[in-house]
Structures are given as structure tokens and as C-alpha cells.
Design a protein around this motif. Structure first.
Motif, PDB file in Angstrom:
ATOM      1  N   GLU A  78       3.671 -15.622   4.015  1.00  0.00           N
ATOM      2  CA  GLU A  78       4.055 -14.496   4.832  1.00  0.00           C
ATOM      3  C   GLU A  78       4.487 -13.237   4.257  1.00  0.00           C
ATOM      4  OE1 GLU A  78       4.582 -12.228   8.042  1.00  0.00           O
ATOM      5  OE2 GLU A  78       3.556 -14.372   8.037  1.00  0.00           O
ATOM      6  N   GLU A  79       5.014 -13.501   2.828  1.00  0.00           N
ATOM      7  CA  GLU A  79       5.684 -12.485   2.152  1.00  0.00           C
ATOM      8  C   GLU A  79       4.379 -11.659   1.594  1.00  0.00           C
ATOM      9  OE1 GLU A  79       8.534 -11.766  -1.476  1.00  0.00           O
ATOM     10  OE2 GLU A  79       7.368 -13.759  -1.465  1.00  0.00           O
ATOM     11  N   ILE A  80       3.412 -12.266   1.227  1.00  0.00           N
ATOM     12  CA  ILE A  80       2.045 -11.652   0.585  1.00  0.00           C
ATOM     13  C   ILE A  80       1.588 -11.092   1.680  1.00  0.00           C
ATOM     14  CG2 ILE A  80      -0.184 -12.087  -0.390  1.00  0.00           C
ATOM     15  CD1 ILE A  80       1.171 -14.801  -1.580  1.00  0.00           C
ATOM     16  N   ARG A  81       1.306 -11.525   2.927  1.00  0.00           N
ATOM     17  CA  ARG A  81       0.738 -10.980   3.994  1.00  0.00           C
ATOM     18  C   ARG A  81       1.373  -9.641   4.412  1.00  0.00           C
ATOM     19  NH1 ARG A  81       1.340 -14.794   7.280  1.00  0.00           N
ATOM     20  NH2 ARG A  81      -0.668 -15.975   6.358  1.00  0.00           N
ATOM     21  N   GLU A  82       2.729  -9.537   4.385  1.00  0.00           N
ATOM     22  CA  GLU A  82       3.307  -8.336   4.774  1.00  0.00           C
ATOM     23  C   GLU A  82       3.285  -7.244   3.638  1.00  0.00           C
ATOM     24  OE1 GLU A  82       7.574  -9.698   5.431  1.00  0.00           O
ATOM     25  OE2 GLU A  82       7.101 -10.379   7.294  1.00  0.00           O
ATOM     26  N   ALA A  83       3.130  -7.747   2.599  1.00  0.00           N
ATOM     27  CA  ALA A  83       2.971  -6.574   1.479  1.00  0.00           C
ATOM     28  C   ALA A  83       1.534  -6.035   1.760  1.00  0.00           C
ATOM     29  CB  ALA A  83       3.033  -7.271   0.226  1.00  0.00           C
ATOM     30  N   VAL A  84       0.640  -6.832   2.333  1.00  0.00           N
ATOM     31  CA  VAL A  84      -0.661  -6.343   2.309  1.00  0.00           C
ATOM     32  C   VAL A  84      -0.876  -5.526   3.767  1.00  0.00           C
ATOM     33  CG1 VAL A  84      -3.170  -6.865   2.430  1.00  0.00           C
ATOM     34  CG2 VAL A  84      -1.570  -7.882   0.640  1.00  0.00           C
ATOM     35  N   ALA A  85      -0.035  -5.728   4.549  1.00  0.00           N
ATOM     36  CA  ALA A  85      -0.276  -5.299   6.140  1.00  0.00           C
ATOM     37  C   ALA A  85      -0.396  -3.856   6.148  1.00  0.00           C
ATOM     38  CB  ALA A  85       0.807  -5.593   6.807  1.00  0.00           C
ATOM     39  N   PRO A  86       0.307  -3.041   5.415  1.00  0.00           N
ATOM     40  CA  PRO A  86      -0.025  -1.450   5.702  1.00  0.00           C
ATOM     41  C   PRO A  86      -1.638  -1.292   5.172  1.00  0.00           C
ATOM     42  CG  PRO A  86       2.142  -1.760   4.718  1.00  0.00           C
ATOM     43  CD  PRO A  86       1.314  -3.174   4.798  1.00  0.00           C
ATOM     44  N   VAL A  87      -1.807  -1.631   4.150  1.00  0.00           N
ATOM     45  CA  VAL A  87      -3.375  -1.720   3.558  1.00  0.00           C
ATOM     46  C   VAL A  87      -4.307  -1.990   4.559  1.00  0.00           C
ATOM     47  CG1 VAL A  87      -5.197  -2.261   1.961  1.00  0.00           C
ATOM     48  CG2 VAL A  87      -2.698  -1.727   1.074  1.00  0.00           C
ATOM     49  N   VAL A  88      -4.148  -3.031   5.357  1.00  0.00           N
ATOM     50  CA  VAL A  88      -5.072  -3.749   6.209  1.00  0.00           C
ATOM     51  C   VAL A  88      -5.137  -2.739   7.595  1.00  0.00           C
ATOM     52  CG1 VAL A  88      -5.701  -5.690   8.115  1.00  0.00           C
ATOM     53  CG2 VAL A  88      -4.694  -5.962   5.764  1.00  0.00           C
ATOM     54  N   LYS A  89      -4.049  -2.177   8.047  1.00  0.00           N
ATOM     55  CA  LYS A  89      -3.959  -1.093   9.062  1.00  0.00           C
ATOM     56  C   LYS A  89      -4.427  -0.120   8.795  1.00  0.00           C
ATOM     57  CE  LYS A  89      -0.767   0.785  12.588  1.00  0.00           C
ATOM     58  NZ  LYS A  89      -1.845   1.913  12.672  1.00  0.00           N
ATOM     59  N   LYS A  90      -4.401   0.284   7.670  1.00  0.00           N
ATOM     60  CA  LYS A  90      -4.979   1.761   7.167  1.00  0.00           C
ATOM     61  C   LYS A  90      -6.686   1.875   7.209  1.00  0.00           C
ATOM     62  CE  LYS A  90      -5.760   2.879   2.864  1.00  0.00           C
ATOM     63  NZ  LYS A  90      -5.502   3.541   1.507  1.00  0.00           N
ATOM     64  N   HIS A  91      -7.056   0.427   6.472  1.00  0.00           N
ATOM     65  CA  HIS A  91      -8.460   0.359   6.661  1.00  0.00           C
ATOM     66  C   HIS A  91      -8.969   0.176   7.869  1.00  0.00           C
ATOM     67  CE1 HIS A  91      -9.390   0.794   2.131  1.00  0.00           C
ATOM     68  NE2 HIS A  91      -8.187   0.519   2.114  1.00  0.00           N
ATOM     69  N   GLY A  92      -8.358  -0.600   8.647  1.00  0.00           N
ATOM     70  CA  GLY A  92      -8.881  -0.903  10.028  1.00  0.00           C
ATOM     71  C   GLY A  92      -8.888   0.261  10.875  1.00  0.00           C
ATOM     72  N   ASP A  93      -7.985   1.108  10.730  1.00  0.00           N
ATOM     73  CA  ASP A  93      -7.962   2.199  11.454  1.00  0.00           C
ATOM     74  C   ASP A  93      -9.127   3.159  10.931  1.00  0.00           C
ATOM     75  OD1 ASP A  93      -5.759   1.287  13.001  1.00  0.00           O
ATOM     76  OD2 ASP A  93      -4.437   2.553  12.273  1.00  0.00           O
ATOM     77  N   GLN A  94      -9.210   3.409   9.824  1.00  0.00           N
ATOM     78  CA  GLN A  94     -10.248   4.134   9.288  1.00  0.00           C
ATOM     79  C   GLN A  94     -11.576   3.769   9.618  1.00  0.00           C
ATOM     80  OE1 GLN A  94      -9.635   3.909   5.104  1.00  0.00           O
ATOM     81  NE2 GLN A  94      -8.377   5.663   5.299  1.00  0.00           N
ATOM     82  N   ILE A  95     -11.767   2.285   9.826  1.00  0.00           N
ATOM     83  CA  ILE A  95     -13.096   2.003  10.278  1.00  0.00           C
ATOM     84  C   ILE A  95     -13.400   2.150  11.658  1.00  0.00           C
ATOM     85  CG2 ILE A  95     -14.644  -0.255  10.498  1.00  0.00           C
ATOM     86  CD1 ILE A  95     -13.054  -1.202   8.090  1.00  0.00           C
ATOM     87  N   ASP A  96     -12.460   1.759  12.582  1.00  0.00           N
ATOM     88  CA  ASP A  96     -12.691   1.860  13.954  1.00  0.00           C
ATOM     89  C   ASP A  96     -11.425   1.315  14.716  1.00  0.00           C
ATOM     90  OD1 ASP A  96     -13.044   1.631  16.714  1.00  0.00           O
ATOM     91  OD2 ASP A  96     -15.378   1.392  16.367  1.00  0.00           O
TER      92      ASP A  96
END
Length: 333
Positions: free
Chosen positions: A300-318
Motif C-alpha cells: 500500500e505504501e508503494i502504491r500510494e507513492a505511485v498513485a499521482p503518476v498513475v492518475k497523471k498518465h491515465g488522465d493524459q490518455i483518456d
């Protein structure tokens, strides 16, 4: 004599017109280009596809499978499919993302908490909608094949928590979301071709890498990687892609047979990836690899560290389509 010659020419012309159909003794060749060797479970599953399709069409569809990029890499095969000189390919979502950008969503880290949820999402409406986006590009999607979760190995230290990523030089694919995710974890991601990976690990050019356990074992990467952790940061797939020109030239009955054949491949790959990942990990442990199973808190700690990156790329894609995926995952979690 002239009348006889004319009759022959007419007969040949009529034969040419019917030669591309499915009636009588006509046979359509279906060339399938894949990147894995014949020893891989994907190839073995596709042999089941070949047997099923040929049996159900009584040999009217002649399926020919070319392994190990014999017909070219995935990008080259997809171009050949547009020309109908090849009819099917099993590329990764990252390759399809060059054609339909939404496929890049499947490459994002930590979007699927479990394999079961991943399967339910791609089998459901979201996965079908994604496949539907291929038609305007000249392809038909028949489903998704499982390659399993990707995990990190390295030669420096055990990874048991977020801070252990700090400073590690990790080989990754040339994928922007992956590179950004590993930077967010504090590591130094280094993209390079898979063909150069073993020697780079051996020479210490990079400290570690990330792949499904089956790949790590089959490519003997574990021989130069004493530490492994079940990070499960990305789930890997292939997409069953058929040329629309070829598909539209088939009868509805034959189209249905292709879909049923793809469903057989999907189930075989799902079963094989579970078994082979478990067997591969066990063999690596027996060979001396130090395996660390991350706690839920560490993941969960690792996932939370990456969450902003995931959101940024997901929003950029669609953003809308990415949001729909998240809703589906939350509903199933």
C-alpha cells in the motif's frame, strides 16, 4: 478451338472469383505472427486455437502460426495485417497503444489489485469497449491473453518496503508511465532492449529489472539476481488482434469460430500463467534466490507513492475511460 479456349478462360475467371470464399474446396490461409518461442505457453495455447479452428471449419481455414517474430516484430506484423498478408497477431497493449491510445491504460502500474479482478475487468464491458476501439483502425479484437504480474529483482539488497527502491538502477521497458513510476519510488529506471538485459545485469550496468516470474526464470535472469520481491506492480497482457479486412470476409459462422478459438486460448493462458509463475518462483528459490513477500502495508505504501503518476498518465490518455476503469475495479474490490 476458339470456342473451347473461351470456355476455359471463363471457367478460370469464375474460379478466381470464388477462390477467396469458403464454399466448396476453397481454403483460406490464416497466418498468425507471435513473438514468443515455441516453448512458451502462449504458443502452445495458439496451437489449440489452430486445432479448434481447423476442425470446426473442416480445414477451410488453414491456421499457420509463426513463432519468435518470424514474420517481423509486432509493429511490423500489424502493418502486414492491414495489407491482409498476415491475419492475426498477439501484441502487448503498449504496442496497440500506438494505434489506439486507450490501450496504454492497461500498462499503468497498480491498476489491478488481483489477477481475478484484472480478468473480470477485461472480460466485462470495459474490456469489450476497449477492443471495440480497434475497428476504426482496421482491426478486430477477440480478447486478452494473460502474461501475469511483473515483479522486481535485483543484485544489491532485499526489497521489503518503499525505501528499499532508493538509488536502485532498474531496467524497465521504454514506457513513460513505468519510468515515471519507478522514479517516484526513488529508483533510477533505465530502459534498454530485453536482448541486452542479461549481460547488463551480469556486468552491473543495471542493478535489477522487472518481469513476470516465468520470464525471469526462463531467461535465466535469476542467475545474476539474488533478490526477488512480489511487487506485482503491473499486470501484463497480450491482445488477440485480427485484421478487419480478413474478418469481414468471413461468414458469421466462421467469425464465431474465431471468437470461440480465442476464448480457448484465453483460458489456457490463464491456467498456464498461474502454474508456470508458481513453478518458476519455486525453482528460483531452490536455486538460491532470496524471495521476499511484501506485506499488505508495504504494498500500500508503494502504491500510494505511485498513485499521482498513475492518475497523471491515465488522465493524459483518456480521463473518462480511465475513470470508468477505476469504477469497475472499485466495484469488484
Amino acid at each position: 478451338m476458339k470456342k473451347t479456349l473461351t470456355s476455359i478462360i471463363v471457367s478460370m475467371a469464375l474460379f478466381g472469383l470464388t477462390g477467396c470464399g469458403e464454399s466448396g474446396d476453397d481454403v483460406k490461409v490464416m497466418k498468425v505472427g507471435i513473438g514468443v518461442p515455441e516453448s512458451h505457453f502462449e504458443f502452445k495455447a495458439m496451437k489449440s486455437f489452430e486445432a479448434f479452428v481447423e476442425e470446426q471449419t473442416q480445414g477451410k481455414l488453414d491456421v499457420q502460426i509463426y513463432a519468435s517474430n518470424q514474420l517481423g516484430n509486432d509493429q511490423e506484423v500489424l502493418e502486414s495485417i492491414k495489407l491482409n498478408t498476415v491475419q492475426m497477431n498477439l501484441p502487448a497493449p503498449a504496442v496497440m497503444g500506438n494505434i489506439v491510445k486507450e490501450f496504454n491504460i492497461l500498462e499503468l502500474p497498480f491498476i489491478f489489485p488481483t489477477e481475478d479482478i484484472a480478468n473480470q475487468v477485461v472480460d466485462g464491458q470495459w474490456g469489450k469497449d476497449l477492443l471495440g476501439k480497434l475497428e476504426n483502425a482496421g482491426y478486430v479484437g477477440l480478447g486478452y491473453g494473460n502474461f501475469g504480474f511483473r515483479h522486481v529483482t535485483n543484485s544489491i539488497k532485499p526489497i521489503t518496503q518503499l525505501s528499499d527502491f532508493e538509488g536502485l538502477k532498474l531496467r524497465t521497458m521504454q514506457n513513460r508511465s513505468h519510468l515515471d513510476a519507478f522514479r517516484a519510488l526513488g529508483s533510477n529506471p533505465t530502459p534498454m532492449p530485453f536482448s541486452e538485459l542479461f549481460s547488463s545485469l551480469q556486468l552491473g550496468t543495471v542493478d535489477g529489472q522487472e518481469n513476470p516470474f516465468t520470464n525471469i526464470y526462463s531467461q535465466r535472469l535469476f542467475e545474476v539476481q539474488p533478490y526477488a520481491s512480489d511487487t506485482g506492480h503491473v499486470y501484463s497482457w497480450v491482445v488477440f488482434v485480427v485484421g478487419k479486412k480478413f474478418y469481414d470476409g468471413l461468414t458469421p459462422e466462421y467469425q464465431k469460430i474465431l471468437q470461440q478459438g480465442a476464448d480457448i486460448v484465453k483460458e489456457e493462458m490463464r491456467s498456464a500463467v498461474r502454474i508456470q509463475d508458481e513453478e518458476s518462483l519455486q525453482k528460483m528459490i531452490e536455486a538460491g534466490v532470496e524471495f521476499h513477500q511484501l506485506t499488505d502495508a508495504a504494498k500500500e505504501e508503494i502504491r500510494e507513492a505511485v498513485a499521482p503518476v498513475v492518475k497523471k498518465h491515465g488522465d493524459q490518455i483518456d480521463p473518462a475511460f480511465f475513470s470508468e476503469l477505476q469504477k469497475e475495479v472499485n466495484k469488484l474490490s
